[in-house]
Design a protein around this motif. Structure first.
Motif, PDB file in Angstrom:
ATOM      1  N   LEU A 135      11.523   0.392  -0.731  1.00 48.89           N
ATOM      2  CA  LEU A 135      11.034   1.611  -0.089  1.00 48.89           C
ATOM      3  C   LEU A 135      12.039   2.756  -0.122  1.00 48.89           C
ATOM      4  O   LEU A 135      11.652   3.923  -0.042  1.00 48.89           O
ATOM      5  CB  LEU A 135      10.660   1.309   1.365  1.00 48.89           C
ATOM      6  CG  LEU A 135       9.519   0.314   1.588  1.00 48.89           C
ATOM      7  CD1 LEU A 135       9.325   0.072   3.081  1.00 48.89           C
ATOM      8  CD2 LEU A 135       8.211   0.810   0.969  1.00 48.89           C
ATOM      9  N   ALA A 136      13.321   2.422  -0.239  1.00 45.22           N
ATOM     10  CA  ALA A 136      14.378   3.436  -0.101  1.00 45.22           C
ATOM     11  C   ALA A 136      14.208   4.648  -1.019  1.00 45.22           C
ATOM     12  O   ALA A 136      14.353   5.793  -0.557  1.00 45.22           O
ATOM     13  CB  ALA A 136      15.743   2.784  -0.323  1.00 45.22           C
ATOM     14  N   PRO A 137      13.916   4.480  -2.319  1.00 52.21           N
ATOM     15  CA  PRO A 137      13.794   5.680  -3.176  1.00 52.21           C
ATOM     16  C   PRO A 137      12.683   6.619  -2.727  1.00 52.21           C
ATOM     17  O   PRO A 137      12.814   7.852  -2.867  1.00 52.21           O
ATOM     18  CB  PRO A 137      13.497   5.085  -4.563  1.00 52.21           C
ATOM     19  CG  PRO A 137      13.957   3.672  -4.498  1.00 52.21           C
ATOM     20  CD  PRO A 137      13.748   3.241  -3.098  1.00 52.21           C
ATOM     21  N   HIS A 138      11.609   6.074  -2.187  1.00 51.17           N
ATOM     22  CA  HIS A 138      10.484   6.912  -1.774  1.00 51.17           C
ATOM     23  C   HIS A 138      10.777   7.604  -0.442  1.00 51.17           C
ATOM     24  O   HIS A 138      10.290   8.713  -0.198  1.00 51.17           O
ATOM     25  CB  HIS A 138       9.219   6.061  -1.687  1.00 51.17           C
ATOM     26  CG  HIS A 138       8.879   5.377  -2.980  1.00 51.17           C
ATOM     27  ND1 HIS A 138       8.535   6.082  -4.109  1.00 51.17           N
ATOM     28  CD2 HIS A 138       8.875   4.067  -3.327  1.00 51.17           C
ATOM     29  CE1 HIS A 138       8.310   5.229  -5.099  1.00 51.17           C
ATOM     30  NE2 HIS A 138       8.508   4.011  -4.651  1.00 51.17           N
ATOM     31  N   ILE A 139      11.567   6.960   0.406  1.00 53.45           N
ATOM     32  CA  ILE A 139      12.013   7.637   1.623  1.00 53.45           C
ATOM     33  C   ILE A 139      12.941   8.802   1.252  1.00 53.45           C
ATOM     34  O   ILE A 139      12.816   9.909   1.776  1.00 53.45           O
ATOM     35  CB  ILE A 139      12.734   6.638   2.551  1.00 53.45           C
ATOM     36  CG1 ILE A 139      11.756   5.562   3.035  1.00 53.45           C
ATOM     37  CG2 ILE A 139      13.371   7.358   3.741  1.00 53.45           C
ATOM     38  CD1 ILE A 139      12.415   4.434   3.811  1.00 53.45           C
ATOM     39  N   ALA A 140      13.855   8.525   0.312  1.00 52.32           N
ATOM     40  CA  ALA A 140      14.801   9.563  -0.111  1.00 52.32           C
ATOM     41  C   ALA A 140      14.091  10.749  -0.756  1.00 52.32           C
ATOM     42  O   ALA A 140      14.521  11.897  -0.608  1.00 52.32           O
ATOM     43  CB  ALA A 140      15.816   8.965  -1.088  1.00 52.32           C
ATOM     44  N   SER A 141      12.993  10.480  -1.454  1.00 59.24           N
ATOM     45  CA  SER A 141      12.258  11.563  -2.122  1.00 59.24           C
ATOM     46  C   SER A 141      11.440  12.396  -1.152  1.00 59.24           C
ATOM     47  O   SER A 141      10.960  13.480  -1.513  1.00 59.24           O
ATOM     48  CB  SER A 141      11.327  10.979  -3.188  1.00 59.24           C
ATOM     49  OG  SER A 141      10.224  10.326  -2.572  1.00 59.24           O
ATOM     50  N   ALA A 146       0.833  -1.204   0.000  1.00 52.91           N
ATOM     51  CA  ALA A 146       0.000   0.000   0.000  1.00 52.91           C
ATOM     52  C   ALA A 146       0.866   1.251   0.000  1.00 52.91           C
ATOM     53  O   ALA A 146       0.622   2.201  -0.758  1.00 52.91           O
ATOM     54  CB  ALA A 146      -0.935  -0.006   1.208  1.00 52.91           C
ATOM     55  N   ALA A 147       1.887   1.283   0.856  1.00 52.44           N
ATOM     56  CA  ALA A 147       2.765   2.453   0.919  1.00 52.44           C
ATOM     57  C   ALA A 147       3.494   2.672  -0.398  1.00 52.44           C
ATOM     58  O   ALA A 147       3.641   3.805  -0.872  1.00 52.44           O
ATOM     59  CB  ALA A 147       3.770   2.278   2.062  1.00 52.44           C
ATOM     60  N   LEU A 148       3.960   1.584  -1.019  1.00 51.12           N
ATOM     61  CA  LEU A 148       4.621   1.699  -2.322  1.00 51.12           C
ATOM     62  C   LEU A 148       3.686   2.302  -3.363  1.00 51.12           C
ATOM     63  O   LEU A 148       4.083   3.165  -4.147  1.00 51.12           O
ATOM     64  CB  LEU A 148       5.084   0.320  -2.788  1.00 51.12           C
ATOM     65  CG  LEU A 148       6.397  -0.213  -2.214  1.00 51.12           C
ATOM     66  CD1 LEU A 148       6.581  -1.670  -2.627  1.00 51.12           C
ATOM     67  CD2 LEU A 148       7.575   0.624  -2.700  1.00 51.12           C
ATOM     68  N   ALA A 149       2.430   1.836  -3.382  1.00 51.60           N
ATOM     69  CA  ALA A 149       1.481   2.325  -4.388  1.00 51.60           C
ATOM     70  C   ALA A 149       1.182   3.800  -4.195  1.00 51.60           C
ATOM     71  O   ALA A 149       1.072   4.560  -5.168  1.00 51.60           O
ATOM     72  CB  ALA A 149       0.195   1.500  -4.322  1.00 51.60           C
ATOM     73  N   VAL A 150       1.036   4.236  -2.949  1.00 50.17           N
ATOM     74  CA  VAL A 150       0.760   5.655  -2.691  1.00 50.17           C
ATOM     75  C   VAL A 150       1.944   6.512  -3.125  1.00 50.17           C
ATOM     76  O   VAL A 150       1.780   7.520  -3.832  1.00 50.17           O
ATOM     77  CB  VAL A 150       0.460   5.880  -1.193  1.00 50.17           C
ATOM     78  CG1 VAL A 150       0.294   7.377  -0.917  1.00 50.17           C
ATOM     79  CG2 VAL A 150      -0.795   5.131  -0.764  1.00 50.17           C
TER      80      VAL A 150
END
Length: 604
Positions: A114-120, A27-31
């Motif tokens: 998840l790492a790229p979305h945390i970095a963004s 779910a977090a990845l999709a958002v």
């Protein structure tokens, strides 16, 4: 209402995902992939649920998983796990799954995703937090209060536009005042043959299991003390009973031996859920023990979570003692003292799972839940009944383990099926979505969604719907209930590699994938294409195919009576099915004011 309680810190985001399992991750990845802000509020410090803290990193999947029937993100998760082992297909060599591995590999794969979305900055992860209360404004959920592990840590009040309940037991549903159910609805409710006879039995929750990992150290056996039997050993040994013989799905006993082929030809018990193949990877073998012998069905894991975990762990300790002392040996003796707990592989201090593997959750109560009949094979067709509001795919048999007070297991086959988006939407609060094993399905049907890829598919669909709800400033129910809005959401899902219908020969990456998924989910498959999972897009579309494709395209626009494209070709024209699907899907997207590449308002 956007001000936090005086004793809590405030955190604001677009979408809040509550949970730490595979549904929460998906779910977090999709958002985040949709460009919205998301906070993942995880109970555990390790993410991954079934694959990590629940110690089931031997993936329960369907037979088509290597070629289709899962999303691009789930395939990326599997690929990253294999990459930890240099591309080895099955590091554990366990025969229950095509992919068995150590929990640490799942942790690394999830962190990488998840790492790229945390970095963004789009994704924030809170670890070691539990939902304690909520605030609502009428039918709208405004915030969830989260309690941290540490006694001195302040509470966090998490404000969001949409909330996804991806907890293991559907913990947010009762807190938020959403309608929910648990246990068996009873056969009277929907006529399901696998439901318990009569009316509802909310106490009849499926068993849970506290798995554990053991290594096989034959040379060290003389130095490995067995110790005294744990509390309750004799009772559990005789009542479970402890045995390597289990009742099979075919109503016949399946007999196993520890390291050799069983008398009925079944492969060894040891390699059933082996997570580490020492002959290939070096070092000792390691296996997960999750078996009928340590299935715990004395107390509901939903109603009494702490007591159930404690007792289920004692049961597992008793089963381990039996394996080490009384289990029949292949050479005629008894006991395998060379089996020893492996905390360094389990990722826990004692080698037992950090939390139990739950086969059942509270489930969202909806007017039309997914039922046993909705997943069963349909004569003459390769798929279960089509769901036009599909948000993903899954496939697993309906597999009910012992229920509290009802020790018999139950089993029924399914046809490849879908995740209907309507099963994720709460009637109240109007911004709450189910994102794990808590979708709107009966106990029987939910047993087919509960496995790894099923939970991922539910979470991914919920996350995409939540992001779309934020982008359009519309409640999730409005997105699902408005055919044009639903088509735009499904177009975004397909563009992100999420299959909506079972079409094995048009995988993600094929330029026709999104078009085929949209049309197939809208009912475009007929004749041979309905009878097989391969749709052969290069083959010509006959008159019946063209009619079905045109009708599906019109349905995607919310008006099944208006043609999207004039169908003037003679019946014998050799138009390829896949080409016509692409043409029609493009027309649909343009008619909706978007192209296939900008289906999401956040990307327009």
């Amino acid at each position: 209402m956007n001000q936090p309680a005086p004793d809590a810190r405030a955190l604001h985001t677009d979408v809040a995902v509550i949970g730490s399992g595979l549904g929460a991750v998906a779910a977090a990845l999709a958002v985040a992939r949709a460009g919205r802000g998301v906070v993942l509020a995880a109970r555990h410090h390790r993410l991954g649920g079934q694959a990590t803290t629940q110690l089931v990193p031997a993936l329960d999947e369907h037979p088509h998983v290597e070629t289709g029937g899962v999303s691009a993100s789930y395939r990326a998760f599997r690929d990253l796990v294999r990459a930890r082992y240099g591309g080895l297909a099955n590091p554990g060599g366990g025969w229950v799954s095509r992919l068995c591995f150590e929990p640490a590999a799942a942790e690394h794969a999830i962190d990488a995703l998840l790492a790229p979305h945390i970095a963004s900055g789009r994704l924030t992860i809170l670890r070691g937090v539990t939902p304690r209360s909520v605030r609502r404004e009428g039918r709208h959920l405004t915030s969830v209060r989260l309690r941290a592990d540490g006694a001195a840590a302040p509470d966090t009040e998490l404000f969001a536009e949409v909330f996804c309940d991806a907890t293991e037991a559907g913990d947010l549903l009762p807190l938020a005042g959403a309608p929910w159910t648990v246990g068996s609805e009873g056969r009277d409710a929907h006529g399901e043959s696998l439901a318990l006879p009569g009316g509802p039995r909310p106490d009849a929750v499926q068993s849970c299991t506290v798995g554990f990992v053991v290594e096989h150290l034959p040379e060290a056996a003389p130095c490995l003390p067995v110790g005294a039997p744990p509390e309750g050993y004799e009772r559990w040994r005789d009542s479970q009973p402890f045995t390597l013989e289990i009742a099979g799905w075919d109503d016949r006993p399946h007999r196993y031996r520890m390291f050799e082929e069983g008398p009925d030809g079944h492969p060894p018990f040891w390699t059933y859920r082996r997570l580490r193949d020492g002959a290939v990877l070096g070092g000792p073998d390691a296996a997960l023990i999750n078996w009928a012998g340590n299935d715990y069905a004395d107390r509901s894991s939903v109603d009494h979570p702490e007591e159930a975990y404690t007792e289920a762990k004692r049961l597992s300790a008793a089963f381990l003692h039996w394996l080490r002392t009384e289990c029949p040996r292949d050479d005629g003796g008894h006991g395998h003292p060379e089996l020893t707990l492996a905390p360094h592989i389990a990722g826990t201090p004692d080698g037992y799972a950090e939390e139990p593997y739950l086969r059942e959750s509270r489930r969202l109560r909806t007017a039309t839940p997914v039922r046993q009949q909705d997943l069963e094979p349909v004569p003459g067709r390769a798929r279960a009944a089509n769901r036009p509001d599909s948000g993903g795919l899954a496939m697993y048999h309906m597999d009910l383990h012992s229920r509290i007070g009802h020790p018999a297991s139950a089993y029924a086959p399914t046809a490849p099926f879908q995740v209907p988006l309507s099963s994720l939407v709460a009637a109240e609060p109007d911004n709450l979505l189910a994102a794990a094993k808590n979708l709107g399905a009966t106990q029987v049907a939910a047993s087919a969604y509960r496995v790894h890829h099923g939970e991922w598919a539910v979470g991914e669909a919920a996350g995409a719907l939540a992001a779309r709800s934020c982008a359009r400033a519309l409640p999730p129910a409005r997105i699902v209930g408005d055919r044009r809005e639903l088509t735009l959401l499904q177009g975004r899902l397909a563009a992100d590699g999420v299959p909506l219908a079972w079409t094995l020969d048009v995988p993600p990456g094929d330029p026709r994938f999104a078009a085929v998924q949209l049309l197939a989910a809208a009912g475009a498959l007929t004749g041979r294409r309905a009878a097989e999972l391969d749709i052969r897009p290069e083959d010509p579309a006959d008159a019946a195919d063209r009619h079905a494709l045109h009708t599906a395209a019109a349905r995607l626009l919310g008006d099944p009576t208006t043609p999207v494209l004039p169908d003037t070709a003679p019946a014998d024209t050799a138009t390829r099915w896949g080409d016509l699907a692409v043409t029609l899907a493009d027309r649909v997207q343009h008619a909706l004011g978007r192209s296939a590449r900008t289906a999401d308002g956040a990307h327009a």
